[in-house]
Write an enzyme that holds these catalytic residues in place. Structure first.
Site, PDB file in Angstrom:
ATOM      1  N   HIS A 111       8.038   0.631  -0.287  1.00 18.96           N
ATOM      2  CA  HIS A 111       6.522   0.090  -0.430  1.00 18.96           C
ATOM      3  C   HIS A 111       5.869   0.953   0.687  1.00 18.96           C
ATOM      4  CE1 HIS A 111       2.630  -1.814  -0.553  1.00 18.96           C
ATOM      5  NE2 HIS A 111       2.771  -1.953  -1.690  1.00 18.96           N
TER       6      HIS A 111
ATOM      7  N   GLU B  59       1.453   4.943  -5.100  1.00 22.13           N
ATOM      8  CA  GLU B  59       0.453   4.147  -4.720  1.00 22.13           C
ATOM      9  C   GLU B  59      -0.198   5.005  -3.460  1.00 22.13           C
ATOM     10  OE1 GLU B  59       1.328  -0.278  -5.460  1.00 22.13           O
ATOM     11  OE2 GLU B  59       2.128   0.126  -3.616  1.00 22.13           O
TER      12      GLU B  59
HETATM   13  P1  13P Z   1      -3.735  -3.948  -3.935  1.00 23.07           P
HETATM   14  O1  13P Z   1      -3.638  -3.900  -5.580  1.00 23.07           O
HETATM   15  O2  13P Z   1      -3.962  -5.328  -3.370  1.00 23.07           O
HETATM   16  O3  13P Z   1      -4.262  -2.657  -3.763  1.00 23.07           O
HETATM   17  O4  13P Z   1      -2.340  -3.590  -3.535  1.00 23.07           O
HETATM   18  C1  13P Z   1      -1.496  -2.588  -4.208  1.00 23.07           C
HETATM   19  C2  13P Z   1       0.008  -2.604  -3.946  1.00 23.07           C
HETATM   20  O5  13P Z   1       0.203  -2.157  -2.965  1.00 23.07           O
HETATM   21  C3  13P Z   1       0.942  -3.075  -4.986  1.00 23.07           C
HETATM   22  O6  13P Z   1       2.255  -2.777  -4.424  1.00 23.07           O
END
Ligand code: 13P
Length: 250
Positions: free
Chosen positions: A96, A167
């Site tokens: 992450h 992401e």
């Molecule tokens: P948000 O949905 O709070 O933007 O976070 C996304 C995330 O990092 C999921 O791993």
């Protein structure tokens, strides 16, 4: 990407507590009969026993948010894959951006974590994504390809067993979401890279994460290479999370 049912994963991050977890999960479980997609929550590791007990036998899977790159031994504070397996987890997020950024996790460390999870029969949810500066410098493709290449190199043909999450760092927790077109563009790049590495790449779910919510989920999930979502903030509200699970069930 015809027959892949969508996969929606809540990432609670460092949120929750015994009472709040029980209330949140009870409400989600109530709505689950209306849900036809695959779903999971990735929770802080100390709550895995509680969450495993509450979700055991339900259609909602549970997972961890990180795992040690080491097998066992003198690594104070770390949690190993065998410990996660003891807790019955199906998934484990690795790489992450918050781990890459705040804990200096390199591409190689992330790839090793994915390898450990796969060897233990746990599905790694590998996260890739560019920062705002990288996007503005036109490096989005190069960055995500570099991050994925390390995982492919370490995992060979097993790569088709992972879940991959795109992401964009600038979209996480900011309320800024990639447009469906921006997400699709990167997902297509990642899909092609997986296809070059494995003949089974089609089965890898590609999740989008970054300010996904009940209002924007449908458009994102309508993209041909968006197979689900990795959801932070909106997964902490049962009504919002359920609404997104229902959207993904269509
Ligand atoms: P948000 O949905 O709070 O933007 O976070 C996304 C995330 O990092 C999921 O791993």
């Amino acid at each position: 990407m015809d027959n892949r049912s969508k996969l929606m994963v809540g990432n609670w991050k460092m949120n929750g507590g015994l009472t709040a977890n029980a209330a949140l999960l009870a409400e989600i479980l109530q709505g689950l009969p209306d849900v036809a997609c695959r779903a999971a929550v990735c929770v802080p590791s100390v709550y895995l026993p509680q969450v495993g007990e509450l979700l055991s036998g339900s259609a909602l899977a549970w997972g961890a948010q990180d795992v040690s790159a080491h097998e066992s031994g003198a690594y104070t504070g770390e949690v190993s894959v065998s410990m996660l397996r003891d807790m019955g987890v199906r998934y484990c997020i690795v790489g992450h951006s918050e781990r890459r950024l705040y804990h200096a996790e390199s591409d190689v460390v992330v790839a090793t974590k994915a390898q450990r999870a796969l060897a233990a029969g746990i599905t790694p949810i590998v996260c890739v994504g560019e920062s705002l500066a990288e996007r503005e410098a036109g490096q989005t493709e190069a960055v995500v390809k570099r991050q994925l290449a390390a995982v492919i190199q370490a995992n060979g043909h097993c790569i088709s067993e992972i879940v991959l999450a795109y992401e964009p760092v600038w979209a996480i927790g900011t309320g800024l979401t990639a447009t469906p077109e921006q997400a699709q563009l990167v997902h297509a790049v990642l899909r092609a890279q997986l296809q070059a590495a494995s003949e089974h790449a089609e089965r890898v779910p590609l999740l989008y994460g970054g300010s996904m919510n009940a209002a924007n989920a449908a458009q994102l999930l309508a993209q041909p290479d968006v197979d689900g979502g990795l959801i932070g903030g909106a997964s902490l509200k049962a009504a919002d999370f359920l609404s997104m699970l229902k959207t993904a069930s269509r």
